[in-house]
Design a protein around this motif. Structure first.
Motif, PDB file in Angstrom:
ATOM      1  N   THR A  71       0.862  -1.200   0.000  1.00 49.77           N
ATOM      2  CA  THR A  71       0.000   0.000   0.000  1.00 49.77           C
ATOM      3  C   THR A  71       0.894   1.244   0.000  1.00 49.77           C
ATOM      4  N   ASN A  75       1.639   7.585   0.273  1.00 50.78           N
ATOM      5  CA  ASN A  75       2.534   8.692  -0.057  1.00 50.78           C
ATOM      6  C   ASN A  75       3.999   8.278  -0.113  1.00 50.78           C
ATOM      7  N   ASP A 107      -0.321   0.200  -5.443  1.00 44.14           N
ATOM      8  CA  ASP A 107      -1.441   1.007  -4.949  1.00 44.14           C
ATOM      9  C   ASP A 107      -2.494   1.083  -6.056  1.00 44.14           C
ATOM     10  N   GLN A 117      -4.530   3.531  -6.408  1.00 44.11           N
ATOM     11  CA  GLN A 117      -4.759   4.933  -6.795  1.00 44.11           C
ATOM     12  C   GLN A 117      -3.542   5.488  -7.544  1.00 44.11           C
ATOM     13  N   SER A 152      -3.980  -3.640  -7.719  1.00 50.14           N
ATOM     14  CA  SER A 152      -4.216  -4.167  -6.378  1.00 50.14           C
ATOM     15  C   SER A 152      -3.095  -5.123  -5.958  1.00 50.14           C
ATOM     16  N   HIS A 153      -2.770  -5.069  -4.670  1.00 44.82           N
ATOM     17  CA  HIS A 153      -1.758  -5.999  -4.150  1.00 44.82           C
ATOM     18  C   HIS A 153      -2.185  -7.460  -4.339  1.00 44.82           C
ATOM     19  N   TYR A 204      -7.148   4.322   4.452  1.00 42.92           N
ATOM     20  CA  TYR A 204      -7.237   5.216   3.287  1.00 42.92           C
ATOM     21  C   TYR A 204      -5.981   6.084   3.186  1.00 42.92           C
TER      22      TYR A 204
HETATM   23  N1  SAM Z   1       2.096   3.464   3.606  1.00 40.84           N
HETATM   24  C1  SAM Z   1       1.494   4.666   3.080  1.00 40.84           C
HETATM   25  C2  SAM Z   1       2.355   5.874   3.375  1.00 40.84           C
HETATM   26  O1  SAM Z   1       3.471   5.715   3.910  1.00 40.84           O
HETATM   27  O2  SAM Z   1       1.938   6.989   3.031  1.00 40.84           O
HETATM   28  C3  SAM Z   1       0.049   4.851   3.534  1.00 40.84           C
HETATM   29  C4  SAM Z   1      -0.919   3.846   2.938  1.00 40.84           C
HETATM   30  S1  SAM Z   1      -2.632   4.296   3.068  1.00 40.84           S
HETATM   31  C5  SAM Z   1      -2.974   4.027   4.767  1.00 40.84           C
HETATM   32  C6  SAM Z   1      -3.465   2.940   2.288  1.00 40.84           C
HETATM   33  C7  SAM Z   1      -3.279   2.887   0.778  1.00 40.84           C
HETATM   34  O3  SAM Z   1      -3.774   1.625   0.316  1.00 40.84           O
HETATM   35  C8  SAM Z   1      -4.060   3.942  -0.012  1.00 40.84           C
HETATM   36  O4  SAM Z   1      -3.170   4.728  -0.756  1.00 40.84           O
HETATM   37  C9  SAM Z   1      -4.987   3.142  -0.928  1.00 40.84           C
HETATM   38  O5  SAM Z   1      -5.138   3.692  -2.210  1.00 40.84           O
HETATM   39  C10 SAM Z   1      -4.260   1.813  -0.996  1.00 40.84           C
HETATM   40  N2  SAM Z   1      -5.074   0.638  -1.373  1.00 40.84           N
HETATM   41  C11 SAM Z   1      -6.378   0.376  -1.078  1.00 40.84           C
HETATM   42  N3  SAM Z   1      -6.731  -0.838  -1.578  1.00 40.84           N
HETATM   43  C12 SAM Z   1      -5.622  -1.349  -2.199  1.00 40.84           C
HETATM   44  C13 SAM Z   1      -5.360  -2.556  -2.903  1.00 40.84           C
HETATM   45  N4  SAM Z   1      -6.288  -3.501  -3.055  1.00 40.84           N
HETATM   46  N5  SAM Z   1      -4.112  -2.742  -3.413  1.00 40.84           N
HETATM   47  C14 SAM Z   1      -3.149  -1.796  -3.250  1.00 40.84           C
HETATM   48  N6  SAM Z   1      -3.342  -0.629  -2.590  1.00 40.84           N
HETATM   49  C15 SAM Z   1      -4.561  -0.410  -2.065  1.00 40.84           C
END
Ligand code: SAM
Length: 189
Positions: free
Chosen positions: A27, A30, A51, A53, A78-79, A103
């Motif tokens: 994930t 940022n 990610d 997004q 997606s992961h 999020y």
């Molecule tokens: N580790 C990051 C940082 O240091 O900024 C923060 C991650 S944030 C809490 C969660 C992220 O997971 C979001 O950017 C979201 O878009 C992503 N996300 C949600 N579902 C996902 C998926 N199925 N596969 C990959 N990323 C995903």
């Protein structure tokens, strides 16, 4: 001194991952964990960052470029599809993966990680981890939809075979407002 959640998640990765390993940032967000992992595995190692997004991938790419880190492949998917994007030779040296659930801070709060895809990804990744490799999950669960993911994830990790995996829970149980906690899964053999 007890380590805070992010600090402890990095400590666990440091203990399990070696220079030259392949690791996954499941994930990117940022990009803070991606930077940490990139430095941890060094120039001989590689980070695959995922990610869903495009904004998160762009933010992470910008940060990595700014710092000058090049041992990273960023994937806007997606992961749970990690296998489609990682070459077999890199998978044989998979030392660890990190997930920050929830999020993207400062962005659309309706785009959240979901238990179905999170668990699919964990299942796939644990089966490819090398011995003593680790998956660290930082579980943010205070947002809408967070309860469901937490409950389903807890049910899943509690059932992992103790002969094959150590499963750790680390969290501060006297903090208010649904503080995040850590789940870590280490492959024993
Ligand atoms: N580790 C990051 C940082 O240091 O900024 C923060 C991650 S944030 C809490 C969660 C992220 O997971 C979001 O950017 C979201 O878009 C992503 N996300 C949600 N579902 C996902 C998926 N199925 N596969 C990959 N990323 C995903």
């Amino acid at each position: 001194m007890l380590k805070g959640i992010i600090n402890y998640s990095h400590y666990l990765m440091k203990e399990a991952v070696q220079e030259g390993d392949t690791v996954i940032d499941a994930t990117c967000g940022n990009g803070h964990d991606t930077v940490f992992l990139s430095r941890l595995v060094g120039t001989e190692g590689h980070v695959f960052g995922f990610d869903i997004q495009a904004e998160a991938i762009a933010n992470t790419r910008k940060l990595l470029t700014h710092i000058g880190l090049t041992n990273t492949t960023l994937i806007n998917d997606s992961h749970s599809n990690f296998l489609h994007h990682m070459p077999v030779d890199k998978l044989t040296r998979l030392g660890g993966a990190i997930f920050n659930l929830g999020y993207l801070p400062g962005s659309d709060k309706s785009v959240i990680t979901r238990s179905e895809t999170t668990i699919l990804a964990i299942e796939g990744i644990v089966s490819h981890l090398k011995q003593n490799g680790i998956i660290v999950l930082v579980v943010y669960h205070g947002h809408e939809g967070g309860d469901k993911e937490r409950e389903e994830l807890m049910r899943y990790v509690r059932l992992l075979d103790q002969h094959q995996y150590h499963v750790l829970y680390y969290g501060f149980i006297n903090q208010k407002n649904d503080p995040p906690f850590i789940l870590a899964i280490q492959k024993r053999h």
